[in-house]
Design an enzyme around this catalytic site. Structure first.
Site, PDB file in Angstrom:
ATOM      1  N   HIS A  76       0.794  -1.151   0.064  1.00 32.32           N
ATOM      2  CA  HIS A  76      -0.091  -0.114  -0.161  1.00 32.32           C
ATOM      3  C   HIS A  76       1.049   1.307   0.063  1.00 32.32           C
ATOM      4  CE1 HIS A  76      -3.500  -2.414   1.667  1.00 32.32           C
ATOM      5  NE2 HIS A  76      -3.621  -2.285   0.425  1.00 32.32           N
TER       6      HIS A  76
ATOM      7  N   GLY B  95      -2.830  -1.713  -7.893  1.00 32.08           N
ATOM      8  CA  GLY B  95      -3.631  -2.812  -6.910  1.00 32.08           C
ATOM      9  C   GLY B  95      -5.082  -2.333  -7.101  1.00 32.08           C
TER      10      GLY B  95
ATOM     11  N   ASP C  95      -3.837  -6.516  -7.928  1.00 28.84           N
ATOM     12  CA  ASP C  95      -4.448  -7.560  -7.063  1.00 28.84           C
ATOM     13  C   ASP C  95      -4.985  -8.677  -7.460  1.00 28.84           C
ATOM     14  OD1 ASP C  95      -3.286  -5.824  -5.075  1.00 28.84           O
ATOM     15  OD2 ASP C  95      -5.071  -5.329  -4.524  1.00 28.84           O
TER      16      ASP C  95
ATOM     17  N   ASP D  67      -1.200  -1.559   4.639  1.00 28.25           N
ATOM     18  CA  ASP D  67      -1.424  -0.499   5.653  1.00 28.25           C
ATOM     19  C   ASP D  67      -2.737  -0.791   6.284  1.00 28.25           C
ATOM     20  OD1 ASP D  67      -1.846   1.759   7.024  1.00 28.25           O
ATOM     21  OD2 ASP D  67      -1.796   3.170   5.193  1.00 28.25           O
TER      22      ASP D  67
ATOM     23  N   HIS E  58     -10.190  -0.593  -2.538  1.00 32.68           N
ATOM     24  CA  HIS E  58     -10.256  -1.986  -3.218  1.00 32.68           C
ATOM     25  C   HIS E  58     -10.147  -3.046  -2.265  1.00 32.68           C
ATOM     26  CE1 HIS E  58      -6.006  -0.967  -3.091  1.00 32.68           C
ATOM     27  NE2 HIS E  58      -5.879  -2.232  -3.537  1.00 32.68           N
TER      28      HIS E  58
ATOM     29  N   ASP F 114     -10.715  -6.740  -3.061  1.00 27.38           N
ATOM     30  CA  ASP F 114      -9.928  -7.346  -3.612  1.00 27.38           C
ATOM     31  C   ASP F 114      -8.613  -7.839  -2.791  1.00 27.38           C
ATOM     32  OD1 ASP F 114     -11.229  -6.682  -6.104  1.00 27.38           O
ATOM     33  OD2 ASP F 114     -10.065  -5.019  -6.349  1.00 27.38           O
TER      34      ASP F 114
ATOM     35  N   ARG G   3      -7.580 -14.531   0.852  1.00 21.12           N
ATOM     36  CA  ARG G   3      -8.291 -15.800   0.967  1.00 21.12           C
ATOM     37  C   ARG G   3      -7.545 -16.776  -0.027  1.00 21.12           C
ATOM     38  NH1 ARG G   3     -12.033 -18.059  -2.049  1.00 21.12           N
ATOM     39  NH2 ARG G   3     -12.296 -16.019  -3.181  1.00 21.12           N
TER      40      ARG G   3
END
Length: 134
Positions: A8, A55, A60, A80, A87, A90, A96
């Site tokens: 980030h 991202g 991502d 962060d 997002h 995402d 996950r």
């Protein structure tokens, strides 16, 4: 090994410093990154980095697609946690996917250091065995 680098905005400098500190280890691997992060790592280190979109523009998700194909071995994602990200879904999906496909994931410098030291020792060679079985 294929390593994804993501950070980030407020963590990009930390990730660049991290890559510079472990450059001799990263030199032996394929590096992938989201847009600006990849550019900053490449410019600071001279390492070759395959860059995806930023991202928020889908980077991502591009990395997530490689994870879903078992075509990524390690993800270093300096998040962060104190700043809202537009997002966020995402980001959650990427994390996950790492869990679903057993991809080692570091979301902070402490964990990243442990994983990179393990990479250096050969602790992640099990990833090569999995890739060769497919």
């Amino acid at each position: 090994m294929k390593i994804a680098l993501i950070a980030h905005d407020k963590k990009k400098t930390d990730l660049v410093q991290f890559v510079l500190a472990y450059k001799p280890i990263f030199e032996d691997h394929e590096l992938f990154a989201t847009g600006t992060t990849g550019l900053r790592v490449q410019e600071a280190s001279g390492l070759n980095v395959h860059r995806f979109q930023s991202g928020p523009l889908g980077g991502d998700q591009e990395i997530g697609a490689l994870i879903a194909k078992n075509d990524m071995d390690l993800v270093i994602f300096f998040r962060d946690p104190l700043t809202a990200q537009p997002h966020e879904p995402d980001i959650t999906a990427l994390i996950r996917l790492c869990d679903v496909y057993s991809i080692p994931l570091a979301t902070n410098m402490g964990t990243a250091e442990i994983l990179v030291r393990g990479l250096e020792r050969g602790d992640l060679h099990w990833r090569e065995v999995i890739e060769n079985e497919e």
